[in-house]
Motif scaffolding. Structure first.
Motif, PDB file in Angstrom:
ATOM      1  N   ASP A  63       0.847  -1.191   0.000  1.00 28.95           N
ATOM      2  CA  ASP A  63       0.000   0.000   0.000  1.00 28.95           C
ATOM      3  C   ASP A  63       0.885   1.244   0.000  1.00 28.95           C
ATOM      4  O   ASP A  63       1.533   1.550   1.002  1.00 28.95           O
ATOM      5  N   GLU A  64       0.933   1.926  -1.130  1.00 30.87           N
ATOM      6  CA  GLU A  64       1.718   3.157  -1.281  1.00 30.87           C
ATOM      7  C   GLU A  64       3.171   2.976  -0.809  1.00 30.87           C
ATOM      8  O   GLU A  64       3.669   3.731   0.045  1.00 30.87           O
ATOM      9  N   PRO A  65       3.897   2.009  -1.340  1.00 31.58           N
ATOM     10  CA  PRO A  65       5.249   1.739  -0.833  1.00 31.58           C
ATOM     11  C   PRO A  65       6.263   2.830  -1.141  1.00 31.58           C
ATOM     12  O   PRO A  65       7.327   2.878  -0.528  1.00 31.58           O
ATOM     13  N   GLN A  66       5.950   3.747  -2.106  1.00 29.91           N
ATOM     14  CA  GLN A  66       6.915   4.788  -2.463  1.00 29.91           C
ATOM     15  C   GLN A  66       6.918   5.952  -1.484  1.00 29.91           C
ATOM     16  O   GLN A  66       7.813   6.798  -1.531  1.00 29.91           O
ATOM     17  N   ASN A  67       5.919   6.027  -0.601  1.00 26.31           N
ATOM     18  CA  ASN A  67       5.797   7.178   0.289  1.00 26.31           C
ATOM     19  C   ASN A  67       7.058   7.384   1.121  1.00 26.31           C
ATOM     20  O   ASN A  67       7.534   6.472   1.794  1.00 26.31           O
ATOM     21  N   GLY A  68       7.582   8.599   1.072  1.00 24.57           N
ATOM     22  CA  GLY A  68       8.732   8.962   1.892  1.00 24.57           C
ATOM     23  C   GLY A  68      10.078   8.576   1.335  1.00 24.57           C
ATOM     24  O   GLY A  68      11.098   8.897   1.944  1.00 24.57           O
ATOM     25  N   LEU A  69      10.111   7.880   0.197  1.00 23.26           N
ATOM     26  CA  LEU A  69      11.387   7.456  -0.368  1.00 23.26           C
ATOM     27  C   LEU A  69      12.025   8.581  -1.182  1.00 23.26           C
ATOM     28  O   LEU A  69      11.324   9.341  -1.865  1.00 23.26           O
TER      29      LEU A  69
END
Length: 234
Positions: free
Chosen positions: A155-161
């Motif tokens: 679920d939205e794994p790119q957040n904060g990367l």
């Protein structure tokens, strides 16, 4: 029933306090492929993922896992990150994974391997409470991969990367599919989705209003998305 998807659902409906969140939701994710689920906030993405994981009961419809009607016992073969990582802030990344290894009966040898896989090796003593958002996301991904699951839901794994992290994540997601795993990813990053997904589905007004392989898209995904969402909420 035959030819059921490795992960998916048919005609799923869900309402909360009289408000319909999902209506006739049908989704099919196949082994060796990455499916990206797109949609505005409130479109029903998280509800769909929670139903697929057995965290919510659908009001109607069928859910499938591992090519069979959903059974809770099959969740041991699913790795997932959803609703943000649940981490022990006072422990290191290694210690967090060791806790999950004990809870899942996983060999401790997997801990070092998945930490390397997500780029968190070399932090033996740093407390997770000091991690950045992106680092916590990487650790949540490591936990999802700890049991070497055939089905992965992110679920939205790119957040904060940061950009380097996004590139690494893209490579990792593609490698999961190359290993034959079934991968479902929810995302808001339209440009990035075309870099790692085989299939794209767009949710609007509680239903899947567009579905295609990324290779078949003749227009850029942003234009397709805006058109599909407009039609879906009309």
């Amino acid at each position: 029933m035959t030819n059921l998807p490795m992960l998916g659902c048919t005609d799923v409906a869900k309402s909360f306090h009289g408000r319909t969140v999902l209506r006739h939701m049908t989704l099919s994710v196949q082994p060796g492929r990455v499916y990206a689920l797109l949609g505005r906030n409130g479109a029903g993405k998280s509800t769909t993922l929670r139903i697929l994981l057995g965290l919510l009961e659908p009001d109607a419809g069928e859910v499938y896992l591992l090519g069979r009607p959903f059974e809770r016992a099959a969740l041991g073969d699913v790795g997932a990150t959803i609703d943000g990582p649940a981490l022990y802030g006072h422990l290191s990344a290694t210690e967090n994974l060791r806790v999950h290894a004990l809870l899942t009966g996983t060999s401790g040898e997997r801990v070092a391997a998945v930490l390397r896989q997500v780029g968190l090796d070399g932090l033996p003593h740093q407390r997770v409470s000091t991690f950045s958002t992106g680092m916590k996301g990487r650790l949540a991904l490591a936990i999802a991969l700890l049991t070497d699951p055939p089905v992965v839901i992110l679920d939205e794994p790119q957040n904060g990367l940061d950009p380097d992290g996004i590139i690494q994540l893209r490579t990792m997601i593609r490698s999961l599919a190359a290993e034959g795993r079934t991968v479902l990813v929810s995302s808001h990053q339209l440009a990035e989705v075309t870099q790692f997904a085989d299939d794209v589905g767009i949710l609007a007004n509680g239903a899947l209003v567009f579905e295609a392989t990324t290779g078949s898209l003749t227009d850029n995904l942003e234009a397709v998305y805006l058109d599909a969402v407009q039609r879906g909420v009309a």
